[in-house]
Design an enzyme around this catalytic site. Structure first.
Site, mmCIF file in Angstrom:
data_model
loop_
_atom_site.group_PDB
_atom_site.id
_atom_site.type_symbol
_atom_site.label_atom_id
_atom_site.label_comp_id
_atom_site.label_asym_id
_atom_site.label_seq_id
_atom_site.Cartn_x
_atom_site.Cartn_y
_atom_site.Cartn_z
ATOM 1 N N HIS A 1 5.701 -2.666 2.740
ATOM 2 C CA HIS A 1 5.363 -2.059 1.444
ATOM 3 C C HIS A 1 4.856 -0.626 1.658
ATOM 4 O O HIS A 1 3.688 -0.316 1.429
ATOM 5 C CB HIS A 1 4.292 -2.920 0.765
ATOM 6 N N GLU B 1 10.405 0.771 0.096
ATOM 7 C CA GLU B 1 9.989 -0.385 0.888
ATOM 8 C C GLU B 1 11.196 -1.128 1.452
ATOM 9 O O GLU B 1 12.007 -1.663 0.698
ATOM 10 C CB GLU B 1 9.157 -1.324 0.012
#
Length: 315
Positions: A185, A290
């Site tokens: 992330h 991500e």
């Protein structure tokens, strides 16, 4: 008495500088520095990379000014690890009792040690070219596991002069197969989201989570952020992705075994609604791109191993 033939002096090679790795006094984070000035800092809670600086001191990752770094909740910013589920889990699935994005980002990992590449033999070498930090997490380390499978995770963070690599090895150490999802992330620091674009996903279809997961066909043009954005792209791993500022490349992302790319920015109202997001206008200074495998499930059979990773290059 002078000797006619003196033995030749043995040349002494200069000692090359090596990467320096330190652990904080409270044993909460690990910091690595290259002789050339690059630095990475990893919080043991979540094995979250919370800082990555270039040799000139420029920070490449966005970290919320309100991020919790005391282990009380997942870190808002840096590179949290999503495993074994992406997003809110389905109640019917084996991950159904887990928190959003799983347990990897809110568990304390073990620091396993470091390794560095050999020094270059070229003239004017500035020492070792990279340093790798390894972290581990296993089923026995979870105080209250709501995912009843035996696993072992090894997470590696490799810092080199222009790159940061993160890779995850998942081992099924039990006797039952299990499904998992995984994602890095990554929060990238940018100067102004209004002048930032993402290239490399022009021909990729995506699910628009802002529109309830609606399937959207490829746009055929670079991504620009003008409102809340939360998209899951499916893109071939050989396709590199670039983040550009004012049309000039800032970062390049390459992936291994990670065929999905999430692009996220909370924009104005959502940023205001997140208690751990700051400053309030911080959405202007960040974009999440991500790398993951989250569109479906990866099935890992008993005794098998899966490995995937990303390389981020500053341009």
């Amino acid at each position: 008495m002078d000797r006619a033939k003196k033995p030749a002096a043995i040349p002494v090679s200069p000692i090359q500088p090596t990467p320096q790795v330190s652990i904080s006094d409270d044993n909460s984070r690990v910091t690595a520095n290259l002789p050339t000035g690059e630095q990475v800092e990893v919080l043991l809670y979540g094995a979250t990379v919370i800082s990555w600086k270039s040799a000139n001191g420029k920070e490449n990752l966005f970290l919320s000014s309100k991020a919790h770094l005391d282990g009380s909740k997942p870190v808002r910013g840096g590179i949290p690890i999503v495993f074994p589920v992406f997003g809110p889990p389905s109640p019917e699935h084996a991950t159904g009792k887990l928190p959003q994005h799983g347990f990897a980002r809110n568990s304390r990992w073990e620091y396993l040690g470091k390794s560095s590449s050999e020094s270059s033999s070229l003239p004017n070498s500035k020492g070792d070219a990279s340093v790798k930090l390894d972290f581990g997490l296993s089923h026995s380390m979870l105080p209250d596991s709501k995912w009843n499978y035996d696993f072992n995770l090894t997470y590696s963070v490799t810092l080199s002069q222009d790159n940061l690599e993160t890779s995850l090895v998942v081992r099924n150490t039990g006797t039952s197969n299990y499904d998992f999802q995984v994602l890095f992330h990554s929060y990238f620091a940018v100067e102004d989201i209004n002048r930032t674009t993402v290239s490399g996903l022009e021909e990729a279809a995506f699910k628009d989570k802002v529109q309830g997961g609606k399937e959207i066909q490829p746009a055929g043009e670079p991504i620009s952020i003008k409102s809340e954005t939360d998209r899951v792209y499916n893109a071939a791993t050989e396709q590199s992705i670039k983040i550009l500022e004012n049309g000039k490349g800032r970062y390049e992302l390459t992936r291994d075994m990670l065929s999905d790319v999430v692009v996220w920015n909370p924009w104005i109202e959502k940023a205001k609604g997140m208690a751990d997001f700051g400053p309030e206008e911080g959405y202007i200074k960040m974009i999440c791109v991500e790398a993951g495998s989250v569109s479906g499930w990866n099935t890992l059979e008993a005794g098998d191993t899966w490995e995937g990773g990303q390389r981020i290059k500053t341009l």
